[in-house]
Scaffold this active site. Structure first.
Site, PDB file in Angstrom:
ATOM      1  N   GLY A  14       0.789  -1.233   0.000  1.00 26.82           N
ATOM      2  CA  GLY A  14       0.000   0.000   0.000  1.00 26.82           C
ATOM      3  C   GLY A  14       0.819   1.279   0.000  1.00 26.82           C
ATOM      4  CG  MET A  94      -1.586  -8.761  -5.948  1.00 26.30           C
ATOM      5  SD  MET A  94      -0.613  -7.988  -7.249  1.00 26.30           S
ATOM      6  CE  MET A  94       0.226  -9.434  -7.892  1.00 26.30           C
ATOM      7  CG  HIS A 113       2.054  -2.330 -15.168  1.00 21.09           C
ATOM      8  ND1 HIS A 113       1.749  -3.544 -14.599  1.00 21.09           N
ATOM      9  CD2 HIS A 113       3.084  -2.556 -16.023  1.00 21.09           C
ATOM     10  CE1 HIS A 113       2.549  -4.472 -15.088  1.00 21.09           C
ATOM     11  NE2 HIS A 113       3.365  -3.898 -15.952  1.00 21.09           N
ATOM     12  CB  VAL A 148      -3.835  -8.253 -18.190  1.00 23.66           C
ATOM     13  CG1 VAL A 148      -2.775  -8.048 -17.118  1.00 23.66           C
ATOM     14  CG2 VAL A 148      -4.849  -9.280 -17.730  1.00 23.66           C
ATOM     15  CD  GLU A 178       4.898   1.846  -9.081  1.00 24.38           C
ATOM     16  OE1 GLU A 178       3.841   1.581  -8.509  1.00 24.38           O
ATOM     17  OE2 GLU A 178       5.784   0.997  -9.281  1.00 24.38           O
TER      18      GLU A 178
END
Ligand code: GRF
Length: 220
Positions: A14, A94, A113, A148, A178
């Site tokens: 997280g 996931m 991603h 995906v 990210e």
């Protein structure tokens, strides 16, 4: 400005969730994390949410390994809708989501991603990049569609692969980016600046001050 209500789905550590929570609590982004849901009962992501005073729920995923059972998927959707979630942000979640869920939140699900998509979709993108031998990799925030790691790209950031990188040093450098671009992408959405045309997204120019000072970096 009215805050964008975001529901975050996370299975693990997280740290992206934390970056979103931090940016929202500091007022850097016009986002309220309305709920965090996990398929893993003791996920660190749930702890982080609770610590920040954000509602955090575990919803059992059902017996399958890579997807939610249809019943579980309905429960996830219900929990998000009950809290008037406008955008669903996947942050290390996931499980692959399926048609009913995708239709209910059509065009309103985003994911992060750890590669420059469309390179290296799927699991362990950082190892894939290292093994392929690319000189640059990075991170991508994109809308989620039925494929995906495939929907229209909102923001990308490039990261160099250094000669002595291990999978973990590379992953750490990617993760820093990210944490920068996920809040940024959500802010673009909160400001109503993201227009999708087929596979391409267009980020309309900002009216006021810009979060993350991206204009200096050129197109994201
Ligand atoms: C990140 O690398 C994200 O790109 C991928 O899963 C990882 C989650 O990390 N989808 P964290 O749980 O946010 O720390």
């Amino acid at each position: 400005m009215k805050k964008l209500r975001v529901g975050v789905l996370a299975s693990g550590n997280g740290s992206n969730l934390q970056a979103i929570i931090d940016a929202s609590l500091s007022g850097d982004i016009d986002v309220e994390v309305a709920v965090v849901i996990s398929d893993v009962e003791n996920a660190r992501a749930l702890e982080r949410a609770r610590k920040a005073g954000v509602p955090a729920i575990y919803i059992a995923p059902g017996p399958r390994r890579t997807r939610l059972s249809p019943e579980a998927e309905k429960e996830y959707a219900r929990a998000l809708e009950e809290r008037d979630v406008e955008i669903v942000a996947l942050a290390g979640f996931m499980r692959v989501l399926h048609d009913d869920f995708l239709c209910r939140f059509n065009g309103r699900i985003v994911n992060i991603h750890p590669s420059l998509l469309p390179s290296f979709p799927g699991l362990d993108a950082q190892r894939q990049a290292l093994e392929y031998g690319v000189k640059w990799t990075g991170a991508t925030v994109h809308f989620v569609d039925a494929g995906v790691d495939r929907g229209p790209i909102i923001v990308q950031a490039a990261v160099p692969v250094l000669p002595d990188d291990s999978r973990d040093t590379l992953a750490a450098r990617v993760l820093e980016e990210e944490h920068r671009i996920y809040p940024l992408a959500l802010q673009y959405i909160a400001e109503g600046r993201v227009r999708v045309e087929g596979r391409r997204t267009c980020i309309e120019p900002a009216e006021g001050p810009v979060f993350g000072n991206t204009d200096r970096r050129g197109p994201s």
